[in-house]
Scaffold this active site. Sequence first.
Site, short mmCIF file in Angstrom:
data_model
loop_
_atom_site.label_atom_id
_atom_site.label_comp_id
_atom_site.label_asym_id
_atom_site.label_seq_id
_atom_site.Cartn_x
_atom_site.Cartn_y
_atom_site.Cartn_z
N CYS A 1 0.82 -1.23 0.00
CA CYS A 1 0.00 0.00 0.00
C CYS A 1 0.84 1.27 0.00
O CYS A 1 0.33 2.35 -0.25
CB CYS A 1 -0.94 0.00 1.19
SG CYS A 1 -2.03 -1.43 1.17
N HIS B 1 -3.83 6.91 2.63
CA HIS B 1 -4.13 5.60 2.06
C HIS B 1 -5.50 5.13 2.55
O HIS B 1 -5.86 5.33 3.71
CB HIS B 1 -3.04 4.61 2.47
CG HIS B 1 -3.39 3.19 2.14
ND1 HIS B 1 -3.71 2.79 0.86
CD2 HIS B 1 -3.47 2.07 2.92
CE1 HIS B 1 -3.97 1.50 0.87
NE2 HIS B 1 -3.84 1.03 2.09
N ASN C 1 -10.07 -0.67 -0.79
CA ASN C 1 -8.60 -0.55 -0.72
C ASN C 1 -8.00 -1.11 -2.01
O ASN C 1 -7.97 -2.33 -2.20
CB ASN C 1 -8.10 -1.32 0.50
CG ASN C 1 -6.60 -1.23 0.70
OD1 ASN C 1 -5.89 -0.69 -0.14
ND2 ASN C 1 -6.13 -1.76 1.81
O1 UT7 Z 1 -3.94 -1.73 3.39
C1 UT7 Z 1 -3.05 -1.62 4.45
C2 UT7 Z 1 -3.09 -2.66 5.47
N1 UT7 Z 1 -4.39 -3.12 5.85
C3 UT7 Z 1 -5.09 -2.48 6.83
O2 UT7 Z 1 -4.76 -1.41 7.27
C4 UT7 Z 1 -6.31 -3.21 7.36
C5 UT7 Z 1 -6.29 -3.18 8.88
N2 UT7 Z 1 -7.32 -4.02 9.49
C6 UT7 Z 1 -8.64 -3.69 9.43
O3 UT7 Z 1 -9.02 -2.74 8.79
C7 UT7 Z 1 -9.59 -4.53 10.25
O4 UT7 Z 1 -8.86 -5.35 11.12
C8 UT7 Z 1 -10.57 -5.40 9.41
C9 UT7 Z 1 -11.56 -4.52 8.69
C10 UT7 Z 1 -9.80 -6.27 8.44
C11 UT7 Z 1 -11.38 -6.31 10.33
O5 UT7 Z 1 -12.06 -5.53 11.29
P1 UT7 Z 1 -11.91 -5.81 12.85
O6 UT7 Z 1 -12.75 -4.82 13.52
O7 UT7 Z 1 -10.46 -5.84 13.20
O8 UT7 Z 1 -12.57 -7.23 12.97
P2 UT7 Z 1 -11.99 -8.53 13.67
O9 UT7 Z 1 -11.09 -9.24 12.74
O10 UT7 Z 1 -11.48 -8.18 15.02
O11 UT7 Z 1 -13.31 -9.35 13.86
C12 UT7 Z 1 -14.35 -8.95 14.77
C13 UT7 Z 1 -15.53 -9.88 14.62
C14 UT7 Z 1 -15.15 -11.35 14.64
O12 UT7 Z 1 -16.22 -12.06 15.23
P3 UT7 Z 1 -16.13 -12.56 16.77
O13 UT7 Z 1 -14.91 -13.43 16.82
O14 UT7 Z 1 -15.99 -11.29 17.57
O15 UT7 Z 1 -17.42 -13.27 16.96
C15 UT7 Z 1 -15.07 -11.70 13.20
O16 UT7 Z 1 -15.30 -13.06 12.96
O17 UT7 Z 1 -16.15 -9.65 13.35
C16 UT7 Z 1 -16.19 -10.87 12.63
N3 UT7 Z 1 -15.99 -10.54 11.21
C17 UT7 Z 1 -17.00 -10.26 10.37
N4 UT7 Z 1 -18.33 -10.20 10.57
C18 UT7 Z 1 -19.10 -9.87 9.50
C19 UT7 Z 1 -14.81 -10.45 10.52
N5 UT7 Z 1 -15.07 -10.12 9.25
C20 UT7 Z 1 -16.40 -9.99 9.13
C21 UT7 Z 1 -17.27 -9.66 8.07
N6 UT7 Z 1 -18.60 -9.61 8.31
N7 UT7 Z 1 -16.80 -9.38 6.83
#
Ligand code: UT7
Length: 327
Positions: A114, A254, A284
Amino acid sequence: MIKAIITAVGGYVPDYILTNEELSTMVDTNDEWITSRTGIKERRILKGEGKGVSDMCVEAVKQILEKRKISAEEIDMIIVGTITGDYGFPSTSNVICDKIGAKNAWGYDLSAACSGFIYGLVTAAQFIQSGKYKKILVVGGDKMSSIIDYTDRSSCIIFGDGAGAVLVEPTEEDLGVQDFVMKADGAGRNYLCVRAGGSMMPATHQTVDDRLHFLHQEGQAVYKFAVNGMADVSAEILERNKLKGEDIQWLVPHQANKRIIDATAERVGVPEDKVMMNIEKYGNTTGGTIPLLLWDYEKKLKKGDNLIISAFGGGFTWGSIWLKWAY
Ligand code: UT7
């Protein structure tokens, strides 16, 4: 003293729109979750057999040649920030040179995920400031759909396809790239990567069966590094140039997650109406986000505007550029 300015911008996003609603039919997710956690509503997907990232980059570059009324033969160099090149090798820069007829140019691809475009922009600035070259294309683009696992709901919702480009030229005026802070930390390499297909783990039937050729992201860990890293470099470049939030006309961040963008803007004291944002419609696009922002906001920019351009990506790689807009 020679300064490196951006003199034209081009961009391209494919026609196909992959909405949150359509994603909800592919994996267990929903519009409310995606919108509230990332700010993304839809992203573009490059469809069509045999199409690679170069097809999008070429469209962006053609706009620049038309806008500046120059021929491809006048281009000295093409630097491409991408992690989804048409081939493992040769470089996408080579492919673009051939497709547009840039017979006098040389160049290369730059793998910084990125941060690929900002790494490329500061690299181009050095060649311009040295006096060696007069016209360098810096291209950022990715066909993320080629490495996204559309069964992994935590990563497939973020990424989209797109490409943008800028032309960098010299000036004697006090415009263009003023300063930059660039960072890298390879200790972060396993949090965001494609695990197989390189020399460490070449492709086998097993690596394909294990889905190791897709992007692997440990979202929460990357989020923590990204939110701190992007805010830190943005604050650092302001501080060391004695700039305050009110001196900045545009923050150009970004587009990975709206929450990371908001945190960066808050840290440097730039209000929301001065933050470029198009994450809701493109998601992204990795190397593409920053030139696509400049492309979308080009008409609002004025000569002399102070831009802070910041990115964070896989590697980890990150950085921030202070640039004075030149037209
Ligand atoms: O491009 C440069 C580098 N990349 C980034 O900067 C991305 C950085 N990371 C993020 O933006 C976030 O971590 C994500 C958007 C990828 C994920 O969001 P999050 O708030 O960190 O979610 P998480 O992985 O902590 O998951 C929270 C919950 C989980 O459920 P439980 O375990 O709490 O029951 C996941 O299973 O949300 C669930 N979950 C979803 N639910 C519905 C994860 N993805 C999804 C989804 N839809 N697509």
